[in-house]
Structures are given as C-alpha cells and as structure tokens.
Design a protein around this motif. Structure first.
Motif, PDB file in Angstrom:
ATOM      1  N   PRO A  75      -7.061   3.161  -4.498  1.00 22.26           N
ATOM      2  CA  PRO A  75      -6.407   3.696  -3.373  1.00 22.26           C
ATOM      3  C   PRO A  75      -5.366   3.080  -3.054  1.00 22.26           C
ATOM      4  O   PRO A  75      -5.615   1.593  -2.585  1.00 22.26           O
ATOM      5  CB  PRO A  75      -7.612   4.166  -2.104  1.00 22.26           C
ATOM      6  CG  PRO A  75      -8.767   4.113  -3.170  1.00 22.26           C
ATOM      7  CD  PRO A  75      -8.609   3.274  -4.125  1.00 22.26           C
ATOM      8  N   GLY A  76      -4.062   3.415  -2.640  1.00 25.24           N
ATOM      9  CA  GLY A  76      -3.183   2.818  -2.107  1.00 25.24           C
ATOM     10  C   GLY A  76      -2.202   1.844  -3.128  1.00 25.24           C
ATOM     11  O   GLY A  76      -1.198   1.422  -2.786  1.00 25.24           O
TER      12      GLY A  76
ATOM     13  N   ASP B   8      -3.137   8.528 -10.605  1.00 25.00           N
ATOM     14  CA  ASP B   8      -1.608   8.783 -10.326  1.00 25.00           C
ATOM     15  C   ASP B   8      -1.000   7.610 -11.056  1.00 25.00           C
ATOM     16  O   ASP B   8      -1.360   6.691 -11.614  1.00 25.00           O
ATOM     17  CB  ASP B   8      -1.308   8.656  -8.922  1.00 25.00           C
ATOM     18  CG  ASP B   8      -2.050   9.448  -7.900  1.00 25.00           C
ATOM     19  OD1 ASP B   8      -2.412  10.767  -8.624  1.00 25.00           O
ATOM     20  OD2 ASP B   8      -2.189   9.433  -6.745  1.00 25.00           O
TER      21      ASP B   8
ATOM     22  N   GLN C  33      -3.860   7.326  -5.329  1.00 22.42           N
ATOM     23  CA  GLN C  33      -5.188   7.543  -5.774  1.00 22.42           C
ATOM     24  C   GLN C  33      -5.278   7.030  -7.289  1.00 22.42           C
ATOM     25  O   GLN C  33      -4.048   7.338  -8.032  1.00 22.42           O
ATOM     26  CB  GLN C  33      -5.574   8.869  -5.673  1.00 22.42           C
ATOM     27  CG  GLN C  33      -5.740   9.375  -4.207  1.00 22.42           C
ATOM     28  CD  GLN C  33      -6.552   8.638  -3.254  1.00 22.42           C
ATOM     29  OE1 GLN C  33      -7.687   7.933  -3.656  1.00 22.42           O
ATOM     30  NE2 GLN C  33      -6.277   8.447  -2.014  1.00 22.42           N
ATOM     31  N   SER C  34      -6.495   6.972  -7.788  1.00 30.39           N
ATOM     32  CA  SER C  34      -6.752   6.520  -9.203  1.00 30.39           C
ATOM     33  C   SER C  34      -6.310   7.661 -10.016  1.00 30.39           C
ATOM     34  O   SER C  34      -6.660   8.818  -9.698  1.00 30.39           O
ATOM     35  CB  SER C  34      -8.341   6.090  -9.325  1.00 30.39           C
ATOM     36  OG  SER C  34      -8.629   6.112 -10.788  1.00 30.39           O
TER      37      SER C  34
ATOM     38  N   GLU D  57       1.355   5.127   0.296  1.00 30.42           N
ATOM     39  CA  GLU D  57       0.514   6.378   1.097  1.00 30.42           C
ATOM     40  C   GLU D  57       0.020   7.530   0.154  1.00 30.42           C
ATOM     41  O   GLU D  57       1.175   7.904  -0.767  1.00 30.42           O
ATOM     42  CB  GLU D  57       1.001   6.808   2.238  1.00 30.42           C
ATOM     43  CG  GLU D  57       0.329   7.863   3.141  1.00 30.42           C
ATOM     44  CD  GLU D  57       1.160   8.132   4.179  1.00 30.42           C
ATOM     45  OE1 GLU D  57       1.586   9.414   4.453  1.00 30.42           O
ATOM     46  OE2 GLU D  57       1.695   7.357   5.000  1.00 30.42           O
ATOM     47  N   ASP D  58      -1.122   7.869  -0.160  1.00 32.13           N
ATOM     48  CA  ASP D  58      -1.667   9.007  -0.941  1.00 32.13           C
ATOM     49  C   ASP D  58      -1.811   8.569  -2.251  1.00 32.13           C
ATOM     50  O   ASP D  58      -2.174   9.419  -2.988  1.00 32.13           O
ATOM     51  CB  ASP D  58      -0.742  10.166  -0.711  1.00 32.13           C
ATOM     52  CG  ASP D  58      -0.484  10.852   0.550  1.00 32.13           C
ATOM     53  OD1 ASP D  58      -1.594  10.852   1.192  1.00 32.13           O
ATOM     54  OD2 ASP D  58       0.594  11.271   1.113  1.00 32.13           O
TER      55      ASP D  58
ATOM     56  N   TYR E  70       0.772  -1.136  -0.204  1.00 32.86           N
ATOM     57  CA  TYR E  70      -0.148   0.063   0.031  1.00 32.86           C
ATOM     58  C   TYR E  70       0.931   1.136   0.051  1.00 32.86           C
ATOM     59  O   TYR E  70       1.624   1.391   0.761  1.00 32.86           O
ATOM     60  CB  TYR E  70      -0.930   0.098   1.066  1.00 32.86           C
ATOM     61  CG  TYR E  70      -1.915   1.209   1.329  1.00 32.86           C
ATOM     62  CD1 TYR E  70      -3.083   1.079   0.846  1.00 32.86           C
ATOM     63  CD2 TYR E  70      -1.513   2.457   1.788  1.00 32.86           C
ATOM     64  CE1 TYR E  70      -4.179   1.756   0.966  1.00 32.86           C
ATOM     65  CE2 TYR E  70      -2.495   3.451   1.731  1.00 32.86           C
ATOM     66  CZ  TYR E  70      -3.726   3.224   1.490  1.00 32.86           C
ATOM     67  OH  TYR E  70      -4.817   4.271   1.514  1.00 32.86           O
TER      68      TYR E  70
ATOM     69  N   LYS F  55       2.232  12.154  -9.372  1.00 34.77           N
ATOM     70  CA  LYS F  55       0.834  12.886  -9.565  1.00 34.77           C
ATOM     71  C   LYS F  55       1.056  13.741 -10.919  1.00 34.77           C
ATOM     72  O   LYS F  55       0.057  14.372 -11.029  1.00 34.77           O
ATOM     73  CB  LYS F  55       0.516  13.371  -8.489  1.00 34.77           C
ATOM     74  CG  LYS F  55       0.173  12.469  -7.147  1.00 34.77           C
ATOM     75  CD  LYS F  55      -0.411  13.204  -6.071  1.00 34.77           C
ATOM     76  CE  LYS F  55      -0.931  12.314  -4.787  1.00 34.77           C
ATOM     77  NZ  LYS F  55      -2.202  11.554  -5.322  1.00 34.77           N
TER      78      LYS F  55
ATOM     79  N   ASP G  78      -9.080  -2.093 -10.828  1.00 38.41           N
ATOM     80  CA  ASP G  78     -10.430  -1.578 -10.203  1.00 38.41           C
ATOM     81  C   ASP G  78     -11.516  -2.454 -10.548  1.00 38.41           C
ATOM     82  O   ASP G  78     -12.123  -2.374 -11.351  1.00 38.41           O
ATOM     83  CB  ASP G  78     -10.715  -0.088 -10.672  1.00 38.41           C
ATOM     84  CG  ASP G  78     -11.883   0.552  -9.859  1.00 38.41           C
ATOM     85  OD1 ASP G  78     -12.450  -0.146  -8.973  1.00 38.41           O
ATOM     86  OD2 ASP G  78     -12.357   1.585 -10.425  1.00 38.41           O
TER      87      ASP G  78
END
Length: 345
Positions: free
Chosen positions: A218-219, A86, A83-84, A80-81, A78, A255, A183
């Motif tokens: 996420p992750g 990225d 997100q889909s 941190e921060d 995982y 990002k 996803d």
C-alpha cells in the motif's frame, strides 16, 4: 501539485528498501516532485562532491546503519490509493548534476577485479557543461578495500595521478537505483535489481524516459538514489560515474494494466528487463517479458511476437556486477502501425 523533497537525515535511508518505513512525502497521482538524489560515493572526493547538506547526511547516519546495501536513497514517497497489483508510472522530466564532479570506482565487486591485480582505483571526473561531456581529472588507488558505504577519503591521503588524457565521455544523467518497496519484512538490499526496480543500472532511465514499476505494498513507497552522470552497458568496473543529481519527476498511478517487471518507455523504444544470478536465465526472463508485452499490449500472436523479437529486438547486458545480473531487451516503437485513438499503454 508540486512538491520539494530535499535529502535530509529524516528523508533518506541508506542501503535498503523497507515496506515499514515512514513516508518522507505523501502525494496524489499526477503530482510532480523535485527530489535530491545524493551519491553514496561523494566521499571519494569530498572537497569536490560535498556541500554542508551532504556532509550532514554522511555524519548523521552511522556506518553500521548503512546496510544491507550501499545506496543512499531519498524517500520513500507514499502514493495515495496505490495498492498491490497497480503500476506506478514515473515520468522522469529533468536530471541536473548537483556538482560538476563525479567518481568512478573500479571495485572488488567489478568483473575484472582479479585480472586488474586486485586493487581498487578511483577516477574523479569533471563535467564540461558547455559540451555536455566529462573528462578525468585525476585518479588514485584506494587504500585497502572499499567495504564501508560512504567512506571519506581526503585527497592529501592518496597519491593522485593523471588519467585518460584528452578523453571526453558524454554526460547522460540517470538513476542507477529507484523503485518501490518490496512486499517483505524488514530491510531489502538496494544492490540486486528485481520486480520492484532497485539497482537496474540502465543508463536510459534519464530525463525524457518513463518507468513503470509494479506496486507491491500500500502506498507503493517509491524511493530514488544511486545517481549517475555516465555509464556503459555492463558497468563492468562495478560503478558508473557516480554523482549527485536533482531530479524532477511526475508519478501517475495506473490501475488499468499490470506488467510483471520494471518496464521502460523512451521516445523511441520499449525496454523490458530480466534479472537472475545466471545471465542466461536473465536473458530468458527478458525475452519472456518482451513476449508478454507484444502479445498483451500489441495484440500479436505468440508466434508472430516470437518472430518479431528475433528480427527486430536488441538484447543487451545491463550490468554484471550487482550479484543479480541484468539483461534488457529493446523494441523500436516506430515499427508498429499508428493507433486510431490516443490510447496509451
């Protein structure tokens, strides 16, 4: 920060990616991980390719829980921060064989299975670390059909024969399968490659290379598996030389850009990947994504990029044995003028 991620019954998953999996490790962008990637074919020569930790994995994961794919994966990690939308930049720093042995299976999913008499044949290879090569140690015909991932075959149960006398192949450790969780609900097979990465089977994904994976959940939930020590483009028998690896890599969360498919950066080239059940469509997908890279990241017009691809890019068949077939397109980085800044992709 530096992390150790050993392959244990609580940190592996066999045959699938899953967005609902509990993370085996949590990290921050920039962290470095040393992880164990264990081959799902160690049972082809258990006396050579297993230690107590590997035997525990095979004995603790029931055969009916090794699905819908075949690869033994370590993770997920995982980030941190993440997100889909990225990108994960994964810098592969080191890949070292866990043992000096690996296995190649000519399998029923191989390209020439019928032409080879519909038999499945295992060839065991030994690494010579002084010359960074591997030679065939022995071979045997697998009894029956190889349908259970992680099937253990003891040497005394088969007739072993010499193979490839005098031939040496270069050892180039790499990951056949690695990627983020798609996803999707539930398990997603590790066998077909896709936008998430997965079973790309490109031998260039080794130490010194950087992969960019589009984040979908996420992750990110990044996992590695299917370690190889040698493979040719096409992987036509169905497998490479499958062998467990210890892998060191750094994960950087990006990002600032997005790319639609797994993107590979080597010291000399950019490589994009196209996938489809139809090899012609996979070729076109790779071409479209290289066009995208040249237009968006190198500021070329579409017309100039298309011309450059025809005269400078090299297309190759990555693999034809994973259901969803793969094509890669290479572009030399050195043909572009140097930038005035230290700007990265």
């Amino acid at each position: 920060m530096f992390h150790e991620l050993q392959a244990t019954p609580s940190t592996v998953h066999w045959g699938y990616f899953d967005a609902g999996l509990k993370p085996a490790l949590r990290i921050k962008s920039g962290d470095i991980i040393r992880a164990e990637a264990v081959t799902h074919q160690a049972g082809d020569a258990p006396e050579l390719m297993m230690d107590d930790a590997v035997r525990l994995l095979y004995s603790s994961i029931p055969e009916d829980d090794r699905n819908p794919g075949v690869h033994l994966m370590t993770g997920p990690i995982y980030v941190e921060d993440a997100q889909s939308g990225d990108m994960l930049e994964v810098r592969y720093l080191q890949m070292l064989p866990r043992f000096r042995y690996g296995t190649n299976l000519a399998a029923h999913w191989g390209l020439l299975y019928k032409e080879m008499g519909e038999k499945e044949r295992v060839t065991i290879y030994k690494i010579d670390p002084d010359y960074n090569t591997a030679r065939a140690l022995y071979a045997y015909n697998f009894p029956g059909k190889y349908t259970v991932p992680g099937k253990i075959t003891k040497r005394g149960t088969c007739t072993c024969e010499p193979a490839l006398n005098g031939v040496r192949v270069p050892v180039r450790p790499h990951l056949g399968t690695a990627g983020v969780a798609p996803d999707a609900m539930g398990r997603v097979s590790t066998v077909p490659p896709g936008a998430h990465g997965g079973n790309i089977d490109n031998w260039r994904i080794g130490a010194g290379a950087t992969m960019y994976y589009p984040v979908a959940v996420p992750g990110a939930l990044f996992s590695i598996g299917d370690p190889h020590i040698s493979q040719g483009d096409g992987e036509i028998s169905g497998t490479a030389i499958e062998a467990s690896l210890n892998v060191i890599f750094q994960i950087v969360l990006r990002k600032d850009f997005h790319f639609p498919s797994p993107l590979l950066e080597t010291p000399d080239t950019w490589i994009v990947h196209g996938f489809d059940d139809d090899l012609d469509v996979a070729m076109k997908n790779a071409a479209k994504d290289m066009l995208h890279l040249l237009v968006d990241k190198h500021n070329l017009s579409q017309d100039d990029a298309y011309s450059l691809m025809s005269i400078s890019s090299d297309f190759g068949v990555t693999q034809v044995v994973d259901g969803r077939q793969g094509v890669h397109c290479k572009m030399q980085r050195g043909i572009f003028p140097p930038k005035d800044t230290d700007e990265e992709i």
